[in-house]
Every structure is written in structure tokens, then in C-alpha cells.
Write a protein that holds these residues in place. Structure first.
Motif, PDB file in Angstrom:
ATOM      1  N   THR A  44       0.836  -1.210   0.000  1.00  0.00           N
ATOM      2  CA  THR A  44       0.000   0.000   0.000  1.00  0.00           C
ATOM      3  C   THR A  44       0.865   1.252   0.000  1.00  0.00           C
ATOM      4  O   THR A  44       0.558   2.240  -0.685  1.00  0.00           O
ATOM      5  CB  THR A  44      -0.937   0.006   1.214  1.00  0.00           C
ATOM      6  OG1 THR A  44      -1.776  -1.153   1.155  1.00  0.00           O
ATOM      7  CG2 THR A  44      -1.805   1.249   1.244  1.00  0.00           C
ATOM      8  N   ASN A  47       2.148   1.661  -3.499  1.00  0.00           N
ATOM      9  CA  ASN A  47       1.100   2.153  -4.398  1.00  0.00           C
ATOM     10  C   ASN A  47       0.832   3.641  -4.169  1.00  0.00           C
ATOM     11  O   ASN A  47       0.620   4.400  -5.122  1.00  0.00           O
ATOM     12  CB  ASN A  47      -0.185   1.353  -4.189  1.00  0.00           C
ATOM     13  CG  ASN A  47      -0.076  -0.056  -4.717  1.00  0.00           C
ATOM     14  OD1 ASN A  47       0.737  -0.336  -5.598  1.00  0.00           O
ATOM     15  ND2 ASN A  47      -0.879  -0.966  -4.177  1.00  0.00           N
ATOM     16  N   ALA A  48       0.833   4.058  -2.907  1.00  0.00           N
ATOM     17  CA  ALA A  48       0.601   5.470  -2.604  1.00  0.00           C
ATOM     18  C   ALA A  48       1.706   6.350  -3.164  1.00  0.00           C
ATOM     19  O   ALA A  48       1.446   7.413  -3.749  1.00  0.00           O
ATOM     20  CB  ALA A  48       0.483   5.666  -1.090  1.00  0.00           C
ATOM     21  N   ASN A  50       3.608   5.750  -5.639  1.00  0.00           N
ATOM     22  CA  ASN A  50       3.633   5.719  -7.104  1.00  0.00           C
ATOM     23  C   ASN A  50       2.368   6.298  -7.716  1.00  0.00           C
ATOM     24  O   ASN A  50       2.196   6.238  -8.935  1.00  0.00           O
ATOM     25  CB  ASN A  50       3.850   4.286  -7.596  1.00  0.00           C
ATOM     26  CG  ASN A  50       5.297   3.845  -7.466  1.00  0.00           C
ATOM     27  OD1 ASN A  50       6.152   4.244  -8.247  1.00  0.00           O
ATOM     28  ND2 ASN A  50       5.575   3.023  -6.458  1.00  0.00           N
ATOM     29  N   GLY A  51       1.484   6.852  -6.869  1.00  0.00           N
ATOM     30  CA  GLY A  51       0.300   7.542  -7.375  1.00  0.00           C
ATOM     31  C   GLY A  51      -0.753   6.640  -7.961  1.00  0.00           C
ATOM     32  O   GLY A  51      -1.564   7.083  -8.778  1.00  0.00           O
ATOM     33  N   ARG A  52      -0.789   5.382  -7.560  1.00  0.00           N
ATOM     34  CA  ARG A  52      -1.778   4.458  -8.109  1.00  0.00           C
ATOM     35  C   ARG A  52      -3.156   4.726  -7.491  1.00  0.00           C
ATOM     36  O   ARG A  52      -3.257   5.113  -6.320  1.00  0.00           O
ATOM     37  CB  ARG A  52      -1.337   3.021  -7.878  1.00  0.00           C
ATOM     38  CG  ARG A  52      -0.045   2.682  -8.620  1.00  0.00           C
ATOM     39  CD  ARG A  52       0.227   1.192  -8.653  1.00  0.00           C
ATOM     40  NE  ARG A  52       1.451   0.936  -9.410  1.00  0.00           N
ATOM     41  CZ  ARG A  52       2.633   0.710  -8.862  1.00  0.00           C
ATOM     42  NH1 ARG A  52       2.752   0.700  -7.536  1.00  0.00           N
ATOM     43  NH2 ARG A  52       3.691   0.482  -9.612  1.00  0.00           N
ATOM     44  N   PRO A  53      -4.218   4.496  -8.257  1.00  0.00           N
ATOM     45  CA  PRO A  53      -5.560   4.893  -7.805  1.00  0.00           C
ATOM     46  C   PRO A  53      -6.192   3.961  -6.770  1.00  0.00           C
ATOM     47  O   PRO A  53      -7.292   4.234  -6.298  1.00  0.00           O
ATOM     48  CB  PRO A  53      -6.362   4.897  -9.113  1.00  0.00           C
ATOM     49  CG  PRO A  53      -5.677   3.888  -9.978  1.00  0.00           C
ATOM     50  CD  PRO A  53      -4.216   3.996  -9.644  1.00  0.00           C
ATOM     51  N   ASN A  54      -5.550   2.839  -6.443  1.00  0.00           N
ATOM     52  CA  ASN A  54      -6.154   1.873  -5.533  1.00  0.00           C
ATOM     53  C   ASN A  54      -5.869   2.170  -4.064  1.00  0.00           C
ATOM     54  O   ASN A  54      -5.987   1.294  -3.200  1.00  0.00           O
ATOM     55  CB  ASN A  54      -5.681   0.456  -5.869  1.00  0.00           C
ATOM     56  CG  ASN A  54      -4.170   0.307  -5.803  1.00  0.00           C
ATOM     57  OD1 ASN A  54      -3.451   1.299  -5.758  1.00  0.00           O
ATOM     58  ND2 ASN A  54      -3.698  -0.933  -5.818  1.00  0.00           N
ATOM     59  N   GLY A  56      -6.866   4.953  -0.998  1.00  0.00           N
ATOM     60  CA  GLY A  56      -7.756   6.046  -0.636  1.00  0.00           C
ATOM     61  C   GLY A  56      -6.984   7.334  -0.351  1.00  0.00           C
ATOM     62  O   GLY A  56      -5.828   7.292   0.083  1.00  0.00           O
ATOM     63  N   GLN A  57      -7.670   8.465  -0.565  1.00  0.00           N
ATOM     64  CA  GLN A  57      -6.998   9.754  -0.407  1.00  0.00           C
ATOM     65  C   GLN A  57      -6.506   9.962   1.017  1.00  0.00           C
ATOM     66  O   GLN A  57      -5.399  10.451   1.249  1.00  0.00           O
ATOM     67  CB  GLN A  57      -7.943  10.894  -0.809  1.00  0.00           C
ATOM     68  CG  GLN A  57      -7.304  12.269  -0.797  1.00  0.00           C
ATOM     69  CD  GLN A  57      -6.145  12.388  -1.780  1.00  0.00           C
ATOM     70  OE1 GLN A  57      -6.130  11.734  -2.828  1.00  0.00           O
ATOM     71  NE2 GLN A  57      -5.154  13.206  -1.457  1.00  0.00           N
ATOM     72  N   LYS A  60      -3.481   7.794   1.605  1.00  0.00           N
ATOM     73  CA  LYS A  60      -2.340   8.340   0.868  1.00  0.00           C
ATOM     74  C   LYS A  60      -1.736   9.542   1.598  1.00  0.00           C
ATOM     75  O   LYS A  60      -0.514   9.648   1.752  1.00  0.00           O
ATOM     76  CB  LYS A  60      -2.774   8.756  -0.541  1.00  0.00           C
ATOM     77  CG  LYS A  60      -1.649   9.331  -1.385  1.00  0.00           C
ATOM     78  CD  LYS A  60      -2.149   9.701  -2.781  1.00  0.00           C
ATOM     79  CE  LYS A  60      -1.026  10.310  -3.608  1.00  0.00           C
ATOM     80  NZ  LYS A  60      -1.491  10.708  -4.961  1.00  0.00           N
TER      81      LYS A  60
END
Length: 351
Positions: A44, A47-48, A50-54, A56-57, A60
């Protein structure tokens, strides 16, 4: 401190000294520690970052705040090795004395930054090792010292290249070139219409496309107006101010001095102008001098020249390269329009 009295770093701490030379141990924070502090998995965190959309704001923002608090920066080099790709544009050039490069770099940087690409600027033979998809995403080359053979060998569908100083027949190389011919033709034609008939031409490095096109336009404009030109009137230069100084010194020794010295760039024109002025001639009255590029020197010193939009050239080069990197392939040659700027270094006319 280890047994021999020195300090070293372990896997979980770094030795640091303050201004007084006192050492303390600061923990090294990695992606696992960030995940623990945020109460999420390392995946997670990745992913955060790397700006991936999966992600949550709120999650992130929490992760980014923790990273900032602990001065954590992801291992970009490691990520490149893992994915086999980078997101970095390489720009290679070789001439620190020509100020227009700064404008080109500015244009490249602005487009790259707006599209989340880093910019690596490189000169000399070391550039070759960065021309690989595991190091950089692609290359913009404005470097006469970089061989066409090397560029063609490095270019591939996985490593696109944009060149700003030549045309290469390679499907992975796009050329963005200045239209040198039309504005130089217009410049010389305007000089003839002012009544000038005796010309000299100060060229740049002879094997460059820019010099060939500018000189050919010069010759064609004279021929179209019925004015002959002897090769004796051609002076070889190297784009630098020093060759403008030498050219002017040569012309000062000739019995039949030209009315106009057409220079292939502004730096050489400036060297010639300084030398003529230092020897009692008034440029714009006793002799006329023109340049090409429209750099800050030309504007400040009133040199008639050709304006090349160098910022836009860099911006367009970055745009084309990023498009090719991301699969929007465009191999067509693109020519940038330049325009004549008339100033006081040319006499009003001889008619």
C-alpha cells in the motif's frame, strides 16, 4: 562506535555528527517501517508513493505525511532496476559558450516537469552510458560531437531519441529542426534591396546542418539577385566569438572590404562588431554585420539577426519525446519557423 574507535552505519542506524562533533545514532526508516507506522502493508505504501488509484486519499495523505516526518524517500534507482524503466529525460549537449542552450533546457524542463519526468543533463562521452532504458526513458540530443552512428545504435522502440541538429533515417529517431534556409534567404534578400552588393560570409562549423543551410540560402539569395560571390569571401568559423574577432581582423587587412559581413550566428557577429569598433569603424555606418539566433547579446547590442524560438524548440522536443516514450509515436520531421529581426548593426541602405 565500533571497537577501533570509529563510527559506521548498520542496517538500522546511521551515525551522524552535530556541529560540535558529537555523534548520535539516527534510525534508518524504510518502506516496512513506514507501513508499520501507517498501519498498512508495504504494498500500500508503494502504491501510494507511485500515485496508483487503488489507495484512498486519506490513507495516501497519511503515508505521505509519515514519509515527510521521517525524511523517507523511495529508492528511485532500485525501482528502475525492478521495472526496467525510468521516467527521466536525458539531454545531451557539448558547447557551454553558446547561451541559447539555456533556453532550450528551460523549455525541456518545463514540459518534463509538468508531465512528471525528471531531466538529466549530460555532456561528453559519459552520455553514452545513460542512453539505456534502465537509466533514462529517452534522449534529446543537440550535440555536434555526438556521432550519428552512436545515436542510431542507441535508438530503439524501447529507447526513442529526438535530435535537434540533424536528420537520421531511423524509425526510433525524430528530428526537430530550425528552418534555417527561408529566414537567411529573406535576410540576404533584404540586404540586397537596401543596395548592398559586396558581401562576406562567416560560417560556423562546416559539417553541421545549420551552417550548410544558412550558407546555401546566402548563396541562393545573392544568385537570385544577380550578385556573384567568390569562395574567397567565405571565412570559416567555429560558432564562437573568437572566430568573429579573427574574421574582422582578416577583413580589416583586405583592400576591398565588404559592405556586409553575414555571420552564421550571433556570437561570431559580436566578436566581429567589437573588433571593427575597436579599429575605428562604426558598425551600422562604415560596415554592416548580421547574426543568427537572436540571443541576449544580439538584442542588447542591436544586431540584425534571425530569431529562433529556442524555449519553444526545447518544449516541443520534450513533448515529442514523451509522446514517443508513452506510445504516441510520431516520426515525422518537424521544422521550426524563425524570423528576421532588423536592428542598428545594418546601415539604412546604400541606394
Amino acid at each position: 562506535m565500533n571497537s577501533n574507535g570509529t563510527h559506521d552505519a548498520s542496517t538500522d542506524a546511521i551515525s551522524r555528527a552535530d556541529r560540535n562533533g558529537n555523534w548520535s545514532e539516527a534510525p534508518v526508516v524504510g518502506i516496512k517501517e513506514i507501513a508499520q507506522l501507517a498501519g498498512v502493508s508495504p504494498a500500500t505504501v508503494s502504491n501510494a508513493l507511485n500515485g496508483r488509484p487503488n489507495v484512498g486519499q486519506a490513507t495516501k495523505e497519511k503515508i505521505l505525511t509519515i514519509c515527510k516526518e521521517h525524511d523517507y524517500h523511495p529508492n528511485i534507482a532500485g525501482r528502475h532496476l525492478k521495472t526496467g524503466r525510468s521516467k527521466t529525460i536525458l539531454f545531451t549537449f557539448s558547447d557551454f559558450d553558446r547561451s541559447f542552450y539555456l533556453e532550450v533546457i528551460h523549455g525541456i524542463h518545463d514540459y518534463a516537469d509538468a508531465h512528471d519526468y525528471d531531466l538529466l543533463i549530460c555532456t561528453g562521452r559519459v552520455c553514452e552510458k545513460y542512453m539505456h532504458p534502465t537509466m533514462t526513458s529517452g534522449c534529446i540530443a543537440l550535440d555536434g560531437k555526438l556521432s550519428s552512428e552512436l545515436l542510431e545504435r542507441k535508438a530503439s522502440p524501447d529507447y526513442p531519441i529526438v535530435v535537434l541538429d540533424r536528420i537520421l533515417q531511423n524509425p526510433s529517431i525524430k528530428s526537430i529542426l530550425v528552418n534555417n534556409y527561408d529566414p537567411m534567404y529573406a535576410l540576404v534578400d533584404s540586404l540586397v534591396k537596401k543596395g548592398f552588393t559586396r558581401f562576406s560570409f562567416l560560417g560556423g562549423i562546416e559539417n553541421t546542418a545549420d551552417n550548410r543551410e544558412r550558407y546555401q540560402a546566402f548563396l541562393d539569395a545573392l544568385e537570385a539577385n544577380g550578385i556573384g560571390f567568390s569562395r574567397d569571401g567565405y571565412i570559416a568559423g567555429n560558432w564562437h566569438e573568437s572566430s568573429g574577432i579573427r574574421a574582422a581582423q582578416i577583413l580589416l587587412l583586405t583592400e576591398s572590404r565588404p559592405e556586409v559581413l553575414v555571420c552564421a550566428n550571433d556570437n561570431m557577429a559580436m566578436g566581429a562588431i567589437q573588433t571593427f569598433n575597436a579599429n575605428g569603424l562604426t558598425v551600422g555606418r562604415d560596415i554592416s554585420v548580421t547574426g543568427f539566433d537572436n540571443n541576449a547579446i544580439a538584442e542588447y547590442n542591436g544586431i540584425t539577426t534571425i530569431d529562433i524560438p529556442d524555449y519553444e524548440r526545447g518544449y516541443l522536443a520534450a513533448q515529442a519525446l514523451v509522446g514517443n516514450i508513452e506510445g504516441d509515436i510520431n516520426k515525422e520531421i518537424f521544422r521550426i519557423t524563425a524570423k528576421l529581426i532588423e536592428r542598428r548593426s545594418v546601415a539604412p541602405g546604400r541606394l
